[in-house]
Design a protein around this motif. Structure first.
Motif, mmCIF file in Angstrom:
data_model
loop_
_atom_site.group_PDB
_atom_site.id
_atom_site.type_symbol
_atom_site.label_atom_id
_atom_site.label_comp_id
_atom_site.label_asym_id
_atom_site.label_seq_id
_atom_site.Cartn_x
_atom_site.Cartn_y
_atom_site.Cartn_z
ATOM 1 N N GLY A 163 6.336 -3.871 -11.233
ATOM 2 C CA GLY A 163 7.062 -4.984 -10.631
ATOM 3 C C GLY A 163 6.949 -5.051 -9.125
ATOM 4 N N THR A 164 6.326 -4.039 -8.501
ATOM 5 C CA THR A 164 6.161 -4.033 -7.038
ATOM 6 C C THR A 164 5.232 -5.162 -6.610
ATOM 7 N N MET A 165 5.631 -5.890 -5.572
ATOM 8 C CA MET A 165 4.784 -6.949 -5.023
ATOM 9 C C MET A 165 3.968 -6.378 -3.862
ATOM 10 N N TYR A 166 2.707 -6.752 -3.792
ATOM 11 C CA TYR A 166 1.860 -6.264 -2.697
ATOM 12 C C TYR A 166 0.840 -7.331 -2.321
ATOM 13 N N LEU A 167 0.338 -7.228 -1.095
ATOM 14 C CA LEU A 167 -0.731 -8.104 -0.605
ATOM 15 C C LEU A 167 -2.060 -7.393 -0.797
ATOM 16 N N PRO A 168 -3.028 -7.980 -1.491
ATOM 17 C CA PRO A 168 -4.347 -7.330 -1.584
ATOM 18 C C PRO A 168 -4.899 -7.056 -0.185
ATOM 19 N N GLY A 169 -5.369 -5.828 0.040
ATOM 20 C CA GLY A 169 -5.849 -5.408 1.359
ATOM 21 C C GLY A 169 -4.795 -4.651 2.143
ATOM 22 N N ILE A 170 -3.505 -4.962 1.891
ATOM 23 C CA ILE A 170 -2.411 -4.237 2.561
ATOM 24 C C ILE A 170 -1.830 -3.273 1.533
ATOM 25 N N VAL A 171 -2.576 -2.208 1.273
ATOM 26 C CA VAL A 171 -2.242 -1.270 0.206
ATOM 27 C C VAL A 171 -2.241 0.141 0.784
ATOM 28 N N GLY A 172 -1.215 0.922 0.481
ATOM 29 C CA GLY A 172 -1.121 2.283 0.999
ATOM 30 C C GLY A 172 -2.184 3.201 0.419
ATOM 31 N N LEU A 173 -2.554 4.230 1.179
ATOM 32 C CA LEU A 173 -3.498 5.246 0.718
ATOM 33 C C LEU A 173 -2.774 6.587 0.595
ATOM 34 N N ASN A 174 -3.013 7.284 -0.502
ATOM 35 C CA ASN A 174 -2.390 8.599 -0.705
ATOM 36 C C ASN A 174 -2.811 9.589 0.374
ATOM 37 N N ASN A 175 -1.872 10.428 0.814
ATOM 38 C CA ASN A 175 -2.209 11.545 1.689
ATOM 39 C C ASN A 175 -2.234 12.801 0.811
ATOM 40 N N ILE A 176 -3.434 13.295 0.525
ATOM 41 C CA ILE A 176 -3.564 14.438 -0.387
ATOM 42 C C ILE A 176 -2.963 15.685 0.250
ATOM 43 N N LYS A 177 -3.260 15.921 1.509
ATOM 44 C CA LYS A 177 -2.592 16.993 2.247
ATOM 45 C C LYS A 177 -2.546 16.668 3.741
ATOM 46 N N ALA A 178 -3.724 16.541 4.356
ATOM 47 C CA ALA A 178 -3.771 16.236 5.795
ATOM 48 C C ALA A 178 -4.926 15.289 6.084
ATOM 49 N N ASN A 179 -5.023 14.218 5.295
ATOM 50 C CA ASN A 179 -6.150 13.301 5.472
ATOM 51 C C ASN A 179 -5.726 11.965 6.086
ATOM 52 N N LYS A 467 -5.342 -11.551 7.869
ATOM 53 C CA LYS A 467 -5.699 -12.883 8.359
ATOM 54 C C LYS A 467 -5.111 -13.994 7.491
ATOM 55 N N GLY A 468 -5.004 -13.745 6.182
ATOM 56 C CA GLY A 468 -4.483 -14.780 5.286
ATOM 57 C C GLY A 468 -3.070 -15.193 5.632
ATOM 58 N N SER A 469 -2.221 -14.206 5.965
ATOM 59 C CA SER A 469 -0.824 -14.500 6.290
ATOM 60 C C SER A 469 -0.588 -14.586 7.795
ATOM 61 N N GLY A 470 -1.546 -14.085 8.592
ATOM 62 C CA GLY A 470 -1.383 -14.077 10.043
ATOM 63 C C GLY A 470 -0.390 -13.032 10.512
ATOM 64 N N LYS A 471 0.012 -12.116 9.619
ATOM 65 C CA LYS A 471 1.020 -11.103 9.966
ATOM 66 C C LYS A 471 0.358 -9.757 10.247
ATOM 67 N N TRP A 472 1.041 -8.958 11.072
ATOM 68 C CA TRP A 472 0.605 -7.594 11.340
ATOM 69 C C TRP A 472 1.370 -6.626 10.434
ATOM 70 N N TYR A 473 0.666 -5.594 9.980
ATOM 71 C CA TYR A 473 1.289 -4.576 9.122
ATOM 72 C C TYR A 473 1.005 -3.193 9.690
ATOM 73 N N GLU A 474 1.991 -2.320 9.553
ATOM 74 C CA GLU A 474 1.817 -0.917 9.946
ATOM 75 C C GLU A 474 1.675 -0.094 8.686
ATOM 76 N N MET A 475 0.615 0.718 8.636
ATOM 77 C CA MET A 475 0.365 1.565 7.465
ATOM 78 C C MET A 475 0.252 3.023 7.884
ATOM 79 N N GLN A 476 1.047 3.846 7.251
ATOM 80 C CA GLN A 476 0.967 5.296 7.455
ATOM 81 C C GLN A 476 0.946 5.926 6.069
ATOM 82 N N ASP A 477 -0.252 6.219 5.597
ATOM 83 C CA ASP A 477 -0.455 6.703 4.227
ATOM 84 C C ASP A 477 0.132 5.697 3.230
ATOM 85 N N LEU A 478 1.175 6.094 2.488
ATOM 86 C CA LEU A 478 1.730 5.204 1.462
ATOM 87 C C LEU A 478 2.755 4.213 2.021
ATOM 88 N N HIS A 479 3.201 4.421 3.263
ATOM 89 C CA HIS A 479 4.244 3.570 3.835
ATOM 90 C C HIS A 479 3.615 2.328 4.472
#
Length: 509
Positions: A163-179, A467-479
């Motif tokens: 049920g989580t809503m997300y924007l394609p391209g604005i997707v978190g990446l797992n941090n396995i340990k220190a990547n 670019k589609g929404s014109g918004k800026w997003y901050e991504m830190q691993d999964l956040h």
């Protein structure tokens, strides 16, 4: 009568023999249907298509981001995913790990991770059902030219299974340990439009031929897979694990870059772009790979040697007349520009607190105006260098040098760089002759990588423009959170990617 009965008997025998032959023929087909596709004669179709166990599939546990190897034997050959528990097993025939698992756990539906075909075990028949297409698409997302061209104009949200809503391209990446230092680079590159569009279509690089025994092309394939997963509008979950991508990085960097210990994003970016360029059979030509087409610029470097300071003035003047001390000129390509921060103040203010110094981005860029000289020291000689930009790339990467290493420790410069998010004019640092070649030299920021914390440790996060929404997003691993563009300029920017504007800057204003 006896004769007739004999004839009937022989016909019966022939019929039973014929049936026996058919039985053995069917049995032969069943035996032939081993871990690869069964080779049925033309015109024949498989007897089994529907499966009574489809309702046992649990899409919540399916995760195709990890290495496709058997969880028991660790083999990569003929690996099947159990669609009930999500684990990977080898084989499909009797006594294989997948067969044993299906009997022991009563898990019956499996997907071949290579051929993308579904099977029911232990009965060993192929399942053909369109309701399974969504699973196939998550494992291997594909994009048409129309979908790719409309990506930067769409702000449509997608819904994950939970049920989580997300924007394609604005997707978190797992941090396995220190990547996190790798994640920010991968996220930033996924928003460089020509690079993204190239890797979203596998056909663009499927025909690249590498020398026998060279498997560095695996790096290209893994990056393409990750790019398609990040932009997949039909993901089962609102995050992606870069596990397979990072395994390829560890392998091809000869363990220089690990995901178990912190690294420097600029080192990773430099290596990664060059490794991709070479794996795509790139040469020194500008149009030899998508990497050079997107990021390659050129500069002229003027170098002159400085006489030793302990010499007398007349000796220095004599040396300056020698050919060795004349200014030399070289042409040099670049994938990114290194900007030097002014040294931070040594003293505290009257409130006994450090003043956080600030500097304008245009001040840092003066290094490349062909006039400002910078001193470079080696262990026995000193040089003065000037830099002149001769070619601007479609996407310009700036590396703001925050860390300096000395004999004992690494020191971080906390100076804040003031930069506009839009309409950065790099034409101000070009010489008049070069500027004539560029009627438009205005860039917009598309990605900004930030370092927080202590030097050598700390964490990295990235700001990207959707670019589609014109918004800026901050991504830190999964956040993943949206952020105001005004907040981006207050961060300790480390690596920035700028995009050359196609329209006239005066029109956009």
């Amino acid at each position: 009568m006896a004769a007739v009965s004999k004839v009937e008997e022989s016909m019966v025998n022939n019929g039973s023999l014929k049936r026996k032959l058919e039985d053995t023929d069917i049995g032969k087909h069943e035996e032939d249907e081993d871990d690869e596709d069964s080779k049925l004669p033309k015109g024949k179709t498989k007897a089994y298509r529907l499966c009574p166990y489809l309702d046992t599939i649990n899409r919540q546990v399916l995760d195709f981001d990890f290495e496709k190897l058997c969880s028991v034997s660790l083999s990569r050959i003929n690996v099947y995913a159990c669609l009930v528990c999500g684990k990977y097993f080898q084989g499909r025939g009797n006594n294989t790990h997948a067969y044993t698992h299906s009997v022991a756990e009563s898990h019956h539906v499996y997907l071949n991770l290579h051929t993308l075909k579904f099977y029911c075990l232990p009965d060993n028949y192929e399942i053909i059902d369109s309701s399974l297409d969504d699973i196939k698409y998550v494992l291997n997302p594909t994009f048409t030219s129309e979908q790719i061209s409309s990506m930067d104009a769409s702000d449509k949200l997608s819904r994950a299974i939970d049920g989580t809503m997300y924007l394609p391209g604005i997707v978190g990446l797992n941090n396995i340990k220190a990547n996190d230092y790798c994640n920010v680079i991968l996220q930033a590159l996924s928003h460089v439009t020509p690079l993204r569009n190239y890797f979203l279509r596998e056909i663009n690089y499927a025909r690249v031929k590498r020398p026998p025994g060279d498997s560095s092309f695996l790096l290209v394939q893994r990056f393409g897979e990750l790019m398609r997963k990040l932009w997949n509008p039909r993901n089962f979950k609102a995050h992606v694990s870069p596990h397979e991508m990072l395994q390829a990085v560890v392998l091809w960097s000869r363990k220089k870059f690990q995901f178990t210990e912190q690294g420097d994003p600029i080192d990773f970016l430099s290596w990664f772009l060059n490794a991709l360029h070479l794996a795509l059979n790139g040469s020194k030509k500008q149009d030899s790979s998508i990497i050079y087409k997107t990021f390659l610029g050129s500069m002229r470097i003027y170098t002159r040697k400085i006489p030793p300071i302990e010499l007398e003035e007349d000796q220095k003047e004599a040396l300056m007349l020698m050919d060795e001390y004349q200014e030399k000129q070289t042409e040099s390509p670049f994938l990114y520009l290194t900007c030097d921060l002014p040294p931070p103040p040594l003293f505290k203010d009257e409130f006994r607190e450090n003043i956080i110094p600030q500097v304008n981005l245009y001040t840092l860029l003066q290094k490349f105006n062909a006039q400002m000289e910078k001193e470079y020291k080696t262990y026995k000689e000193n040089f003065m260098k000037r830099f002149e930009i001769t070619q601007l790339p479609p996407y310009l990467i700036l590396y703001i040098k925050r860390f300096t290493k000395n004999t004992f420790f690494i020191e971080k410069n906390p100076t804040i760089v003031n930069f506009p998010v839009k309409n950065v004019d790099f034409g101000d640092i070009l010489t008049p002759e070069i500027k004539e070649k560029y009627p438009n030299s205005t860039y917009d920021l598309v990605a900004n990588i930030v370092h927080d914390g202590e030097p050598g440790k700390g964490t990295y996060r990235v700001h990207v423009l959707h670019k589609g929404s014109g918004k800026w997003y901050e991504m830190q691993d999964l956040h993943v959170i949206d952020i105001l563009p005004q907040m981006i300029t207050l961060t300790e920017a480390y690596i920035q990617i700028y995009e050359l504007k196609k329209s006239n800057p005066s029109e956009s204003r």
